[in-house]
Design a protein around this motif. Sequence first.
Motif, PDB file in Angstrom:
ATOM      1  N   UNK A 292      41.576  22.472 -13.297  1.00 34.13           N
ATOM      2  CA  UNK A 292      42.318  21.596 -14.400  1.00 34.13           C
ATOM      3  C   UNK A 292      41.381  20.380 -14.787  1.00 34.13           C
ATOM      4  N   UNK A 293      40.769  20.011 -13.889  1.00 37.34           N
ATOM      5  CA  UNK A 293      39.487  18.886 -14.268  1.00 37.34           C
ATOM      6  C   UNK A 293      38.639  19.622 -15.064  1.00 37.34           C
ATOM      7  N   UNK A 294      38.017  20.620 -14.906  1.00 37.81           N
ATOM      8  CA  UNK A 294      37.077  21.251 -15.689  1.00 37.81           C
ATOM      9  C   UNK A 294      37.749  21.400 -17.221  1.00 37.81           C
ATOM     10  N   UNK A 295      38.870  21.826 -17.334  1.00 39.37           N
ATOM     11  CA  UNK A 295      39.272  22.318 -18.734  1.00 39.37           C
ATOM     12  C   UNK A 295      39.836  20.895 -19.311  1.00 39.37           C
ATOM     13  N   UNK A 296      40.073  19.774 -18.584  1.00 34.22           N
ATOM     14  CA  UNK A 296      40.274  18.668 -19.372  1.00 34.22           C
ATOM     15  C   UNK A 296      39.008  18.031 -19.720  1.00 34.22           C
ATOM     16  N   UNK A 297      37.961  18.062 -18.942  1.00 30.99           N
ATOM     17  CA  UNK A 297      36.755  17.373 -19.232  1.00 30.99           C
ATOM     18  C   UNK A 297      35.979  18.362 -20.521  1.00 30.99           C
ATOM     19  N   UNK A 298      36.464  19.527 -20.739  1.00 32.14           N
ATOM     20  CA  UNK A 298      35.613  20.362 -21.667  1.00 32.14           C
ATOM     21  C   UNK A 298      36.153  19.850 -23.153  1.00 32.14           C
ATOM     22  N   UNK A 299      34.969  19.998 -23.967  1.00 30.52           N
ATOM     23  CA  UNK A 299      35.301  19.747 -25.424  1.00 30.52           C
ATOM     24  C   UNK A 299      33.974  19.810 -26.242  1.00 30.52           C
ATOM     25  N   UNK A 300      33.907  19.601 -27.714  1.00 30.70           N
ATOM     26  CA  UNK A 300      32.538  19.773 -28.368  1.00 30.70           C
ATOM     27  C   UNK A 300      31.703  18.400 -28.066  1.00 30.70           C
ATOM     28  N   UNK A 301      30.565  19.359 -27.803  1.00 27.87           N
ATOM     29  CA  UNK A 301      29.507  18.069 -27.642  1.00 27.87           C
ATOM     30  C   UNK A 301      29.413  17.668 -26.203  1.00 27.87           C
ATOM     31  N   UNK A 302      30.269  18.059 -25.279  1.00 25.93           N
ATOM     32  CA  UNK A 302      30.110  17.643 -23.822  1.00 25.93           C
ATOM     33  C   UNK A 302      29.185  18.639 -22.948  1.00 25.93           C
ATOM     34  N   UNK A 303      28.308  17.823 -22.148  1.00 29.19           N
ATOM     35  CA  UNK A 303      27.113  18.595 -21.678  1.00 29.19           C
ATOM     36  C   UNK A 303      27.702  19.371 -20.487  1.00 29.19           C
ATOM     37  N   UNK A 304      27.498  20.586 -20.076  1.00 29.11           N
ATOM     38  CA  UNK A 304      27.921  21.541 -19.340  1.00 29.11           C
ATOM     39  C   UNK A 304      27.931  20.860 -17.821  1.00 29.11           C
ATOM     40  N   UNK A 305      26.290  20.093 -17.753  1.00 28.27           N
ATOM     41  CA  UNK A 305      26.414  19.490 -16.311  1.00 28.27           C
ATOM     42  C   UNK A 305      27.393  18.331 -16.204  1.00 28.27           C
ATOM     43  N   UNK A 306      27.841  17.680 -17.124  1.00 23.94           N
ATOM     44  CA  UNK A 306      28.873  16.720 -16.864  1.00 23.94           C
ATOM     45  C   UNK A 306      30.141  17.174 -16.452  1.00 23.94           C
ATOM     46  N   UNK A 307      30.668  18.475 -17.070  1.00 25.27           N
ATOM     47  CA  UNK A 307      31.751  19.313 -16.717  1.00 25.27           C
ATOM     48  C   UNK A 307      31.520  19.691 -15.184  1.00 25.27           C
ATOM     49  N   UNK A 308      30.394  20.289 -14.902  1.00 23.11           N
ATOM     50  CA  UNK A 308      30.070  20.764 -13.338  1.00 23.11           C
ATOM     51  C   UNK A 308      30.019  19.523 -12.461  1.00 23.11           C
ATOM     52  N   UNK A 309      29.754  18.300 -12.946  1.00 19.75           N
ATOM     53  CA  UNK A 309      29.619  17.121 -11.982  1.00 19.75           C
ATOM     54  C   UNK A 309      31.269  17.128 -11.683  1.00 19.75           C
TER      55      UNK A 309
END
Length: 341
Positions: A292-309
């Motif tokens: 749920x955290x990963x879904x919430x953090x996802x979005x346009x122009x968001x870096x994948x490394x930030x989502x993974x972090x």
Amino acid sequence: IICERTIMSDTNANASASGAAEASADDPYAGMTKQQIKNRKKREARKRKKQQQKEEKKEENGGEDVKVDDAAQKDDDAAASASSAGKKKKKKKKKKKANNSADGKPWSTTSGPAPKLPEGQTYPPKRRVAELPAFKDGKFPEGEIQEYALEQHASRITSEEKRAQERLEEDVYNEVREAAEVHRQVRAYAKKFIKPGMALVDIVQKIEAASDALIGTDGLKRGWGFPTGVSINDCAAHYTPNYGDKRVLQYGDVMKLDFGTQINGRIIDCAMTIHFDPQFDNLVNAVKDATNTGIKEAGIDVRLCDIGERIQEVMESYEVTIEGKTYPGKVYPVFYVVLAC
């Protein structure tokens, strides 16, 4: 000679008829079936009872004739006949099949109760979703909508222009939502029937048959998204059993169930973890929270490394105790991707 034989046969017939008449006079139930005899004896018993009641009433009233209450007698007779009918119709209750899971539940406690299928749907589900009463207008429900995490993207929700552009794609979104509704109902079905002791190939066949029926498979236009995956324990993902595969789901297994649906090439993919042993509850809770955290953090122009972090941060906040040994969350980041793919 012919006349003599005829006379003799007539004489024998008369003798046998006379014997039968004498026998029937001696035995009033001759020629009757067991059920007929039983019914007749009941009627005679009721007559005797009625006569006895009359005599008792007569004695009470000093020898005067008294009518027995026919209505009360009829009620007694009706009650007696209903009781006998109930005994005939009584059937043995079928014993419920024993559940193989230790806690008596076919689905993990952390997963909550299996969702109910919508009104009009059969069990097992076989009716196409588009034909159900809830969707007769052709519109399918929206799923959960996550707000954008970054402030610079908030305008995509608040801007009237962006919202108007979204409405132009409503037909496409409705197809996606139909595929999602099919997936949702098949998931609910899976949560009801999957339990320890089932062969993996049987689980896959049931899920794919339900997907076919509910989405109305039509070549490449609509149907499965991909073959169903049932990956057990250290098998990471995308394991689909072939015919003849004899592997069976056990109580202590952790299974990643992964299946998809599609309409016009737009695939709905959702995986879930199925387990029965409570010692894995916290592991699954950690995965859900991280997903749920990963879904919430996802979005346009968001870096994948930030989502993974952010995902790893959530995973490492958990600890899991398995067979008496406690494991820190930091050993699970890769395992997370497997469970929540």
